[in-house]
Design an enzyme around this catalytic site. Structure first.
Site, PDB file in Angstrom:
ATOM      1  N   GLY A   8       0.800  -1.211   0.000  1.00 62.39           N
ATOM      2  CA  GLY A   8       0.000   0.000   0.000  1.00 62.39           C
ATOM      3  C   GLY A   8       0.836   1.266   0.000  1.00 62.39           C
ATOM      4  N   THR A   9       0.161   2.391  -0.186  1.00 63.76           N
ATOM      5  CA  THR A   9       0.823   3.686  -0.321  1.00 63.76           C
ATOM      6  C   THR A   9       1.737   4.006   0.854  1.00 63.76           C
ATOM      7  OG1 THR A   9      -1.000   4.562  -1.641  1.00 63.76           O
ATOM      8  CG2 THR A   9       0.428   6.176  -0.588  1.00 63.76           C
ATOM      9  N   ILE A  10       1.337   3.620   2.051  1.00 69.53           N
ATOM     10  CA  ILE A  10       2.109   3.955   3.250  1.00 69.53           C
ATOM     11  C   ILE A  10       3.562   3.512   3.140  1.00 69.53           C
ATOM     12  CG2 ILE A  10       1.511   1.843   4.514  1.00 69.53           C
ATOM     13  CD1 ILE A  10       1.265   3.628   7.037  1.00 69.53           C
ATOM     14  N   GLY A  11       3.824   2.442   2.416  1.00 72.58           N
ATOM     15  CA  GLY A  11       5.186   1.933   2.281  1.00 72.58           C
ATOM     16  C   GLY A  11       5.688   1.952   0.856  1.00 72.58           C
TER      17      GLY A  11
END
EC number: 3.5.1.1
Length: 270
Positions: A8-11
């Protein structure tokens, strides 16, 4: 505490084609505050499905304690519904989180991750996002750009059952949106490829008044569950004659369920 990093975007990190998952980013941000288990390969949430829900359930149940999951936002509502229904009665908290921007920019990712690490919401499946910890069983992603991208849909009034091991079978399910002028033959072709289907219908529960469409639904021979195309209010059985065909052919009433929750409900029925 266990933190499961799915992707996901967070990583994510920049690439020539746009953001893509990057190794080690979430691990570095968490440090020694949690034990991190990362999916291999890391996934954009567009690629997360029932196989991965089962993988998460295996890890959660093996941990038998509080778990945090970092996940992309695009299918967060599907995974939230899947875990909430499959873990009904589970005695520990499972906290999902993600972000609209990657870690390292000092925007929402750091804030959401810290919120998830600090949260103690009690048993159930939750989403820590944009300063809120909300139930994850009926999430609605309301914005593709804003940091405050989610809200919680109407809570379920179902009695919480005792926990038992539940998994998602290798079946073919889909959401079919009934729209004005949709050819009944097209609906028949789609239903013929499926083991179950969610029907996204109009308003409080209506569909086009078309004997051919009713015949298609009658002949489908698979479980079908109807939900409203509206975010609020849900379905009311018997409110309109234009919806009577749904109930005559045995379509299940999803009430105030989100599309995601209805799909998960059907999958677990199978």
């Amino acid at each position: 505490m266990l933190l499961i990093h799915t992707g996901g975007t967070i990583g994510m990190v920049p690439s020539l084609e746009g953001l893509m998952p990057g190794a080690g980013i979430v691990e570095a941000a968490v440090g020694k505050r949690a034990r991190v288990v990362s999916f291999e390969p890391l996934l954009d949430s567009a690629d997360v499905g029932p196989v991965h829900w089962n993988q998460l359930l295996d890890l959660i149940e093996a941990e038998n304690g509080p778990v945090i999951i970092t996940h992309g936002t695009d299918t967060m509502a599907f995974t939230g519904a899947a875990l909430a229904q499959a873990l009904a009665g589970w005695p520990h908290a499972v906290v999902l989180t993600g972000a609209m921007h990657p870690l390292g920019l000092q925007l929402d990712a750091e804030v959401n991750l810290e919120l998830a690490l600090a949260a103690e919401p009690g048993p159930g499946v939750w989403l820590a996002f944009a300063g809120q910890v909300m139930p994850a069983d009926r999430l609605i992603k309301t914005d593709s750009q804003s940091d405050a991208a989610f809200r919680a849909g109407a809570p379920s009034d179902d009695v919480v059952p005792a926990w038992e091991k539940r998994r998602f079978a290798e079946k073919r399910l889909a959401v079919l949106t009934l729209s004005p002028g949709l050819p009944p033959d097209m609906v028949a072709a789609a239903l013929g490829q499926l083991d179950a289907a969610v029907l996204r219908v109009f308003g409080a529960g209506t569909i086009p008044t078309n004997p051919a469409l009713e015949a298609v639904l009658q002949a489908a021979g698979i479980p079908m569950r109807a939900v409203s195309s509206c975010e609020n209010g849900g379905l009311t059985k018997g409110a309109y004659a234009a919806g009577a065909a749904l109930w005559r052919v045995g379509v299940q009433n999803g009430g105030q369920e989100t599309v995601e929750a209805a799909l998960v409900n059907l999958w677990l029925q199978l």
